[in-house]
Design a protein around this motif. Sequence first.
Motif, mmCIF file in Angstrom:
data_model
loop_
_atom_site.group_PDB
_atom_site.id
_atom_site.type_symbol
_atom_site.label_atom_id
_atom_site.label_comp_id
_atom_site.label_asym_id
_atom_site.label_seq_id
_atom_site.Cartn_x
_atom_site.Cartn_y
_atom_site.Cartn_z
ATOM 1 N N GLU A 3 0.852 -1.513 -0.090
ATOM 2 C CA GLU A 3 -0.045 -0.005 -0.020
ATOM 3 C C GLU A 3 0.834 1.335 -0.014
ATOM 4 N N PHE A 4 0.145 2.346 -0.407
ATOM 5 C CA PHE A 4 0.861 3.808 -0.288
ATOM 6 C C PHE A 4 0.711 4.288 1.141
ATOM 7 N N GLN A 5 2.083 4.601 1.503
ATOM 8 C CA GLN A 5 2.090 5.200 3.029
ATOM 9 C C GLN A 5 1.575 6.463 2.627
ATOM 10 N N THR A 6 0.756 6.782 3.853
ATOM 11 C CA THR A 6 0.236 8.372 3.641
ATOM 12 C C THR A 6 1.159 9.201 4.626
ATOM 13 N N LEU A 7 1.627 10.366 3.916
ATOM 14 C CA LEU A 7 2.564 11.321 4.417
ATOM 15 C C LEU A 7 1.657 12.475 4.807
ATOM 16 N N PHE A 16 10.899 10.609 3.344
ATOM 17 C CA PHE A 16 10.419 9.718 2.407
ATOM 18 C C PHE A 16 11.271 9.619 1.174
ATOM 19 N N LYS A 17 11.368 11.037 0.583
ATOM 20 C CA LYS A 17 11.946 11.022 -0.657
ATOM 21 C C LYS A 17 13.579 10.847 -0.647
ATOM 22 N N LYS A 54 6.190 3.371 -1.778
ATOM 23 C CA LYS A 54 5.360 4.511 -2.301
ATOM 24 C C LYS A 54 4.582 5.061 -1.417
ATOM 25 N N GLY A 55 4.562 6.440 -1.481
ATOM 26 C CA GLY A 55 3.788 7.204 -0.706
ATOM 27 C C GLY A 55 2.851 8.427 -1.241
ATOM 28 N N TYR A 56 1.859 8.504 -0.398
ATOM 29 C CA TYR A 56 0.463 9.404 -1.047
ATOM 30 C C TYR A 56 0.863 10.654 0.080
ATOM 31 N N VAL A 57 0.536 11.914 -0.734
ATOM 32 C CA VAL A 57 0.524 13.072 0.081
ATOM 33 C C VAL A 57 -0.884 13.866 -0.616
ATOM 34 N N ASN A 58 -1.895 14.132 0.642
ATOM 35 C CA ASN A 58 -2.872 15.116 0.087
ATOM 36 C C ASN A 58 -2.385 16.748 0.608
#
Length: 111
Positions: A3-7, A16-17, A54-58
């Motif tokens: 899954e994508f990790q929510t940052l 993360f980067k 994988k990361g996710y940013v709102n």
Amino acid sequence: MREFQTLTSIEEVQSFKEIQGLSFLYISRTNCSVCHALLPQIKEVMSDFPEIKKGYVNADDVEEIAGFLSIFTVPVLILFIDGKEYLREARFVPIEQFTEKLSKIYRSYLE
């Protein structure tokens, strides 16, 4: 599929980067219909690349992300290798072309 990790902060995004190896960020906003339509397709594509973290940013939750990564629209997809940006796609992303570019980079990195 991993899954994508929510940052949820710039500090988390920075850490993360900077991960050694391959890391991928998907940046979107809450009310972005393109973002919500594209995300399931990207998740499917990314399932073929297990070595990529994988990361996710709102961007609504982490407003500083725009200045931090020079983002002018959403969605934005960024691939980092050892902390350096190697691939960026934004707004309307042709899935086939994105997958081809990602595959080339992925194969080269693993060789």
